[in-house]
Motif scaffolding. Sequence first.
Motif, PDB file in Angstrom:
ATOM      1  N   CYS A 108      -3.131  14.003  -3.664  1.00  0.00           N
ATOM      2  CA  CYS A 108      -2.034  13.347  -4.389  1.00  0.00           C
ATOM      3  C   CYS A 108      -1.516  12.112  -3.664  1.00  0.00           C
ATOM      4  O   CYS A 108      -0.771  11.330  -4.241  1.00  0.00           O
ATOM      5  N   GLY A 109      -1.889  11.938  -2.429  1.00  0.00           N
ATOM      6  CA  GLY A 109      -1.533  10.736  -1.680  1.00  0.00           C
ATOM      7  C   GLY A 109      -2.751  10.273  -0.914  1.00  0.00           C
ATOM      8  O   GLY A 109      -3.571  11.089  -0.498  1.00  0.00           O
ATOM      9  N   GLU A 110      -2.901   8.968  -0.754  1.00  0.00           N
ATOM     10  CA  GLU A 110      -4.010   8.451   0.033  1.00  0.00           C
ATOM     11  C   GLU A 110      -3.541   7.250   0.836  1.00  0.00           C
ATOM     12  O   GLU A 110      -2.631   6.530   0.441  1.00  0.00           O
ATOM     13  N   ALA A 111      -4.156   7.100   1.996  1.00  0.00           N
ATOM     14  CA  ALA A 111      -3.818   5.989   2.884  1.00  0.00           C
ATOM     15  C   ALA A 111      -5.101   5.322   3.345  1.00  0.00           C
ATOM     16  O   ALA A 111      -6.147   5.954   3.413  1.00  0.00           O
ATOM     17  N   ARG A 112      -4.989   4.035   3.667  1.00  0.00           N
ATOM     18  CA  ARG A 112      -6.138   3.288   4.163  1.00  0.00           C
ATOM     19  C   ARG A 112      -5.702   2.339   5.264  1.00  0.00           C
ATOM     20  O   ARG A 112      -4.578   1.852   5.267  1.00  0.00           O
ATOM     21  N   TRP A 113      -6.629   2.105   6.195  1.00  0.00           N
ATOM     22  CA  TRP A 113      -6.436   1.159   7.299  1.00  0.00           C
ATOM     23  C   TRP A 113      -7.440   0.036   7.129  1.00  0.00           C
ATOM     24  O   TRP A 113      -8.621   0.279   6.887  1.00  0.00           O
ATOM     25  N   ILE A 114      -6.965  -1.201   7.233  1.00  0.00           N
ATOM     26  CA  ILE A 114      -7.819  -2.388   7.124  1.00  0.00           C
ATOM     27  C   ILE A 114      -7.604  -3.206   8.387  1.00  0.00           C
ATOM     28  O   ILE A 114      -6.505  -3.723   8.616  1.00  0.00           O
ATOM     29  N   SER A 115      -8.635  -3.292   9.219  1.00  0.00           N
ATOM     30  CA  SER A 115      -8.475  -3.975  10.502  1.00  0.00           C
ATOM     31  C   SER A 115      -8.268  -5.475  10.347  1.00  0.00           C
ATOM     32  O   SER A 115      -7.583  -6.087  11.149  1.00  0.00           O
ATOM     33  N   SER A 116      -8.838  -6.062   9.309  1.00  0.00           N
ATOM     34  CA  SER A 116      -8.626  -7.485   9.070  1.00  0.00           C
ATOM     35  C   SER A 116      -7.183  -7.681   8.615  1.00  0.00           C
ATOM     36  O   SER A 116      -6.810  -7.279   7.522  1.00  0.00           O
ATOM     37  N   GLY A 117      -6.365  -8.250   9.481  1.00  0.00           N
ATOM     38  CA  GLY A 117      -4.949  -8.410   9.180  1.00  0.00           C
ATOM     39  C   GLY A 117      -4.101  -7.275   9.721  1.00  0.00           C
ATOM     40  O   GLY A 117      -2.894  -7.265   9.535  1.00  0.00           O
ATOM     41  N   ASP A 118      -4.740  -6.308  10.398  1.00  0.00           N
ATOM     42  CA  ASP A 118      -4.015  -5.168  10.969  1.00  0.00           C
ATOM     43  C   ASP A 118      -3.012  -4.607   9.972  1.00  0.00           C
ATOM     44  O   ASP A 118      -1.797  -4.585  10.203  1.00  0.00           O
ATOM     45  N   LYS A 119      -3.517  -4.132   8.842  1.00  0.00           N
ATOM     46  CA  LYS A 119      -2.607  -3.598   7.826  1.00  0.00           C
ATOM     47  C   LYS A 119      -3.048  -2.221   7.369  1.00  0.00           C
ATOM     48  O   LYS A 119      -4.209  -1.851   7.488  1.00  0.00           O
ATOM     49  N   PHE A 120      -2.081  -1.469   6.863  1.00  0.00           N
ATOM     50  CA  PHE A 120      -2.384  -0.165   6.301  1.00  0.00           C
ATOM     51  C   PHE A 120      -1.583  -0.009   5.025  1.00  0.00           C
ATOM     52  O   PHE A 120      -0.572  -0.669   4.815  1.00  0.00           O
ATOM     53  N   GLY A 121      -2.099   0.850   4.138  1.00  0.00           N
ATOM     54  CA  GLY A 121      -1.451   1.013   2.846  1.00  0.00           C
ATOM     55  C   GLY A 121      -1.433   2.459   2.418  1.00  0.00           C
ATOM     56  O   GLY A 121      -2.110   3.314   2.996  1.00  0.00           O
ATOM     57  N   VAL A 122      -0.648   2.713   1.381  1.00  0.00           N
ATOM     58  CA  VAL A 122      -0.513   4.061   0.831  1.00  0.00           C
ATOM     59  C   VAL A 122      -0.422   3.955  -0.681  1.00  0.00           C
ATOM     60  O   VAL A 122       0.057   2.952  -1.223  1.00  0.00           O
ATOM     61  N   ARG A 123      -0.890   5.001  -1.353  1.00  0.00           N
ATOM     62  CA  ARG A 123      -0.787   5.054  -2.811  1.00  0.00           C
ATOM     63  C   ARG A 123      -0.537   6.480  -3.249  1.00  0.00           C
ATOM     64  O   ARG A 123      -1.126   7.425  -2.720  1.00  0.00           O
ATOM     65  N   ASP A 124       0.347   6.639  -4.227  1.00  0.00           N
ATOM     66  CA  ASP A 124       0.675   7.920  -4.847  1.00  0.00           C
ATOM     67  C   ASP A 124      -0.301   8.125  -6.009  1.00  0.00           C
ATOM     68  O   ASP A 124      -0.408   7.265  -6.879  1.00  0.00           O
ATOM     69  N   ASP A 125      -1.009   9.257  -6.010  1.00  0.00           N
ATOM     70  CA  ASP A 125      -2.027   9.495  -7.030  1.00  0.00           C
ATOM     71  C   ASP A 125      -1.685  10.600  -8.025  1.00  0.00           C
ATOM     72  O   ASP A 125      -2.491  10.884  -8.908  1.00  0.00           O
ATOM     73  N   CYS A 126      -0.527  11.264  -7.896  1.00  0.00           N
ATOM     74  CA  CYS A 126      -0.175  12.357  -8.804  1.00  0.00           C
ATOM     75  C   CYS A 126       1.238  12.183  -9.362  1.00  0.00           C
ATOM     76  O   CYS A 126       2.149  11.780  -8.638  1.00  0.00           O
ATOM     77  N   ALA A 127       1.396  12.537 -10.609  1.00  0.00           N
ATOM     78  CA  ALA A 127       2.715  12.499 -11.255  1.00  0.00           C
ATOM     79  C   ALA A 127       3.433  13.819 -10.971  1.00  0.00           C
ATOM     80  O   ALA A 127       3.617  14.652 -11.845  1.00  0.00           O
ATOM     81  N   ASP A 128       3.857  14.000  -9.714  1.00  0.00           N
ATOM     82  CA  ASP A 128       4.461  15.266  -9.293  1.00  0.00           C
ATOM     83  C   ASP A 128       5.900  15.113  -8.819  1.00  0.00           C
ATOM     84  O   ASP A 128       6.513  16.068  -8.367  1.00  0.00           O
ATOM     85  N   GLY A 129       6.462  13.915  -8.898  1.00  0.00           N
ATOM     86  CA  GLY A 129       7.830  13.684  -8.472  1.00  0.00           C
ATOM     87  C   GLY A 129       7.985  13.374  -6.996  1.00  0.00           C
ATOM     88  O   GLY A 129       9.085  13.100  -6.527  1.00  0.00           O
ATOM     89  N   TYR A 130       6.891  13.403  -6.226  1.00  0.00           N
ATOM     90  CA  TYR A 130       6.952  13.098  -4.802  1.00  0.00           C
ATOM     91  C   TYR A 130       6.443  11.689  -4.550  1.00  0.00           C
ATOM     92  O   TYR A 130       5.714  11.131  -5.365  1.00  0.00           O
ATOM     93  N   ARG A 131       6.794  11.147  -3.412  1.00  0.00           N
ATOM     94  CA  ARG A 131       6.258   9.854  -2.992  1.00  0.00           C
ATOM     95  C   ARG A 131       5.196  10.082  -1.925  1.00  0.00           C
ATOM     96  O   ARG A 131       5.194  11.104  -1.259  1.00  0.00           O
ATOM     97  N   ALA A 132       4.321   9.116  -1.783  1.00  0.00           N
ATOM     98  CA  ALA A 132       3.313   9.160  -0.727  1.00  0.00           C
ATOM     99  C   ALA A 132       3.802   8.292   0.430  1.00  0.00           C
ATOM    100  O   ALA A 132       4.386   7.231   0.220  1.00  0.00           O
ATOM    101  N   VAL A 133       3.568   8.775   1.648  1.00  0.00           N
ATOM    102  CA  VAL A 133       4.009   8.080   2.857  1.00  0.00           C
ATOM    103  C   VAL A 133       2.833   7.989   3.811  1.00  0.00           C
ATOM    104  O   VAL A 133       2.110   8.965   3.996  1.00  0.00           O
TER     105      VAL A 133
END
Length: 139
Positions: free
Chosen positions: A48-73
């Motif tokens: 229901c949550g996923e995260a990714r690391w991208i070394s170009s630009g030293d950035k990371f991200g998160v996305r909420d994948d389920c309609a469950d009322g929670y947030r992804a961190v």
Amino acid sequence: MTIRRRLAPLAATTALAISGLTALTPAAHAAPAGAEGVDSHVYTPDRCGEARWISSGDKFGVRDDCADGYRAVAYVYWSGSDGTPYSAEVQDANGAGSTWEYNNNHNMPEGAVIELWVCLRNGANGADFRCNFDTSGVA
């Protein structure tokens, strides 16, 4: 102090707070199709949550994948060139299937090992649960 030692209490607390989860283990996952440049990718155990690391630009991200009322961190932990531990966080509170939320440009030292965590959370300041992590990222 190593990243692993700093995270041990968090992992233990998270594991105790997660009822029904049999193991909290690191799990590297291949980047989704079309995700060029993604160096590390991880899902919560229920995907229901996923995260990714991208070394170009030293950035990371998160996305909420389920309609469950929670947030992804997502959290990222690394050590500076002098061994000082650092961390950063980003949240996706925009609902299921929204675009990726990113935290950018941390100027991490080249070769630093990146520990990427993803969790679900109930509200902005709630407790994290259903966490998972990956340690395959490198700055």
